[in-house]
Design a protein around this motif. Structure first.
Motif: not given
Lengths: 352, 352
Positions: B73-90
């Motif tokens: 879920k997007p809300t779940q993923a948001l919490r890992r914005a600083k550690t995931t490859s997607m979050g770090l790319a953005v």
């Protein structure tokens, strides 16, 4: 049982009286117990009947000169319900002179006239336009609504599901047709509030003669894994036209690819039986005949540019729905659903 | 001018690091001035780079181990914005370390992360997902929104029109791309109130670099008579998927027709160049790369199952948008539209 007559608006559509009468005559070969009420210009109908002696004996002509225009606004057309061929065909159903009306005229006008004259069935708030679409499976899929209601609430969608399933039982022979709601994802929380409420009502409903399988995305409509796709009229119209447009796009591309070189042309000629099969499968005439479900009487809309074979399919739809007593089936199913429960769910929906 | 880098989420998508890196390398052949930030597992990225020595010199690797799941879920993923490859790319785009991010991961998560990190541009209320679709004409058509916003008001639709036109100018080279609103009819009074208000604002607007041509029905999207189709995310998603599904349906029918007899099989072999052309034209990889428009930075979504050639097209979209300074163009166009007038129209819309 004595079968009710089928009233045919002989004047509506782009192809004229000849096509409408020939179409009805073609359909009568498959349903030879039916009688017809042909509404429109008497001399032109008589001339068209000359080519169909068997049809002549089974038909009565209701003369009129007025025709609803293709671009006419429904409100304008409504005022001439008593003088136009479309209005008189629908009026014959209201008066019990016919069991079904078939018209290839203006869709909006036909909807407005049908609603006003026939009224919605008890338990149905709004009628819906339903059509058959081809699939990769054994049966066509029924999709509704296709444009009668731009916006729908959860209660409308649940009623559409019940009506679509009743229609699908006739088409597929399945006791419990597989029903899905069109959505932009299959997860429970996807889409609008109306969709989620409708899904929750359908999931909870017991005793319905249908199997509710959740949501379906628009790319799966033609896969043959579902018998009824339920949607509001705006999304349904978008999906229907997008499918038509994409099918035409692909066949146009194919045609230009096949004629791009001598070699391709030769290949095309050799494989013509295959491409003919494709054309047959995609020909809208073979899926012609959209039904207004939820009215006290059957009204079928034939495509404006349908050929005689297409009109025959639309008349065929009317005949099958009369033979199988669709209206009575929907009434029975609605009783099963329980008016009270449905009403409660709808009210909750509106309060939320 | 120094071109900004492109950040690639090397871990997202179903096809893995190899495909993402090879795709970026392929795109770099067409845009050899670009440099890349490859985000994900360093050892796997390094291994993938071994096959692309030229790419190696143009790339920096940002190591991380965490990946957003496809069903998360997007809300779940948001919490890992600083550690995931997607979050770090953005995040690299936000920090100015890159001008664009490309990911083949979870669309909802990418949208949520991009919105939160990059924020919408001044004058834009909501970003929209835009994609290129094939047409019978010379250029692809841009359709937006494709699912970022389930419901939209008139003001959103007008902003989508401006953003879509800015994108289309880059794709088509037209000074005034032809823009239409997706509707269930072309008459002025068809459709929802939001659509009518958006149409009236666009008709009245002067000084916009677009030609507003009214409504379009879904069967005309691929005809090539229109450069930008504007719609809410629900209808856009339905239309897009219906087109994809119908195209697949027709090609599946064709395949089974062609293999139905020896004669057809022979014809198919002879005309293979033609059918290959069709396949090339319809291959989603050739139209890969949906863009989130309206953010302070470019974010491109590659299809989860795209091949390296497909990923290359998505990276190509990012590169072209950076080269042509899409974000700056939209800002200029919004200034032209006049924030005040647009705001007034929106307010009227909400009051009605």
């Amino acid at each position: 049982m004595t079968l009710p007559r089928i009233a045919v608006d002989a004047m509506g559509g782009d192809e004229g009286v000849q096509t409408m009468v020939s179409g009805a005559a073609l359909a009568r070969r498959r349903h030879d117990k039916f009688k017809f009420l042909l509404v429109g210009d008497e001399s032109r109908i008589k001339a068209a009947l000359d080519a169909h002696p068997n049809m002549r004996g089974a038909s009565e002509i209701l003369h009129c000169e007025d025709v609803v225009g293709g671009d006419e606004k429904p409100t304008q057309a409504l005022r001439r319900a008593k003088t136009t061929s479309m209005g008189l065909a629908v009026g014959a159903v209201k008066a019990g002179d016919a069991g079904a009306a078939v018209s290839a005229g203006n869709t909006g006008a036909l909807m407005a006239m049908s609603k006003l004259a026939l009224r919605t069935m008890p338990g149905i708030d709004r009628p819906a336009l339903a059509a058959l679409l081809p699939t990769l499976g054994d049966n066509d899929v029924i999709m509704l609504d296709l444009g009668a209601n731009t916006e729908c609430d959860a209660r409308n969608l649940v009623q559409f599901a019940v009506m679509g399933a009743a229609y699908s039982r006739i088409v597929t022979g399945r006791e419990e047709p597989r029903v899905r709601l069109l959505n932009i994802g299959t997860e429970e929380l996807k889409g609008t509030e109306e969709l989620q409420q409708a899904a929750s009502t359908l999931r909870a409903a017991t005793g319905l003669s249908l199997s509710f399988d959740g949501f379906i995305e628009a790319d799966k409509i033609n896969r043959g894994t579902c018998d009824v796709v339920v949607t509001d009229g705006f999304s349904g119209n978008i999906a229907l036209k997008a499918i038509e447009g994409a099918a035409r796009f692909v066949t146009d591309l194919l045609r230009s690819a096949f004629t791009s070189s001598l070699r391709s042309k030769f290949g095309f000629l050799v494989s013509r039986p295959a491409t003919e099969l494709l054309r047959h499968h995609l020909d809208p005439n073979n899926h012609n005949g959209a039904v207004f479900l939820g009215l006290n009487g059957v009204v079928v809309k034939s495509h404006g540019s349908a050929t005689a074979a297409g009109v025959a399919n639309a008349v065929d739809v009317a005949a099958r729905l009369l033979e199988n007593e669709l209206t009575q089936r929907i009434t029975a199913d609605l009783a099963e659903l329980g008016g009270t429960r449905l009403r409660t769910n709808g009210a909750e929906g509106e309060a939320a």
